[in-house]
Design a protein around this motif. Sequence first.
Motif, mmCIF file in Angstrom:
data_model
loop_
_atom_site.group_PDB
_atom_site.id
_atom_site.type_symbol
_atom_site.label_atom_id
_atom_site.label_comp_id
_atom_site.label_asym_id
_atom_site.label_seq_id
_atom_site.Cartn_x
_atom_site.Cartn_y
_atom_site.Cartn_z
ATOM 1 N N GLU A 1 -5.582 1.208 6.632
ATOM 2 C CA GLU A 1 -4.859 1.025 5.371
ATOM 3 C C GLU A 1 -4.575 -0.457 5.110
ATOM 4 O O GLU A 1 -4.766 -0.947 3.992
ATOM 5 C CB GLU A 1 -3.544 1.811 5.422
ATOM 6 N N SER A 2 -4.146 -1.169 6.131
ATOM 7 C CA SER A 2 -3.809 -2.583 5.937
ATOM 8 C C SER A 2 -5.056 -3.444 5.754
ATOM 9 O O SER A 2 -5.083 -4.324 4.893
ATOM 10 C CB SER A 2 -2.935 -3.093 7.077
ATOM 11 N N THR B 1 0.882 -1.162 0.000
ATOM 12 C CA THR B 1 0.000 0.000 0.000
ATOM 13 C C THR B 1 0.925 1.219 0.000
ATOM 14 O O THR B 1 2.136 1.076 -0.164
ATOM 15 C CB THR B 1 -0.907 0.013 1.245
ATOM 16 N N GLU B 2 0.393 2.366 0.259
ATOM 17 C CA GLU B 2 1.222 3.577 0.288
ATOM 18 C C GLU B 2 2.343 3.468 1.330
ATOM 19 O O GLU B 2 3.476 3.877 1.078
ATOM 20 C CB GLU B 2 0.348 4.794 0.584
ATOM 21 N N LYS C 1 -8.002 -2.528 4.579
ATOM 22 C CA LYS C 1 -8.564 -2.260 3.240
ATOM 23 C C LYS C 1 -7.849 -3.093 2.182
ATOM 24 O O LYS C 1 -8.484 -3.651 1.282
ATOM 25 C CB LYS C 1 -8.444 -0.777 2.891
#
Length: 178
Positions: free
Chosen positions: A111-112, A8-9, A114
């Motif tokens: 974030e993780s 991810t980002e 998702k």
Amino acid sequence: MREYFMKTENIGFSNWIDSDLELATQLWGEEDVTRFICATGKFTKQDIYDRLFTEINNGVNYHVQYWPIFNLTSGELMGCCGARPFKSEHNSYEIGVHLRKKFWGKGFASESVKAVIDYCFTELNAVKLFAGHHPQNESSKKLLMRLGFHYIGDKFYKPTSLYHPSYEMSNLMYSESI
């Protein structure tokens, strides 16, 4: 340097391997991490070892784990996030995240998770995802609701000997949200 199968980002997802006992101890040896996932609130050395090898075996047998996640900038272990088979429903998975305390409150859980939701529905062709949380863990409740999970009732969770609020998300719900 760890290899990442998904990024991810800010986060790189890797796989647990036999030589990761020190990393597993950094994560599951932290009482703030384990206080909501076992009855005693603290993992023993044997519990950590068993958990690591459960994850490795899940990777071998089911191609999923609560994968170790790393900060892409520093390379530091942030925790784990992933899936395991939800055995009572065909092509369904239970998802979860355990973050080391220093990474709490910064959006990394969202974030993780998702990324794992997307992976389960797109790569694994999951029909349904399940998640639960300790009844006192309000942060996890808020996260699951924000991500679009729907409450389905309280289910007994043997490791804590408590009834945990439980949630689900179907692939139809996921499709409508993207």
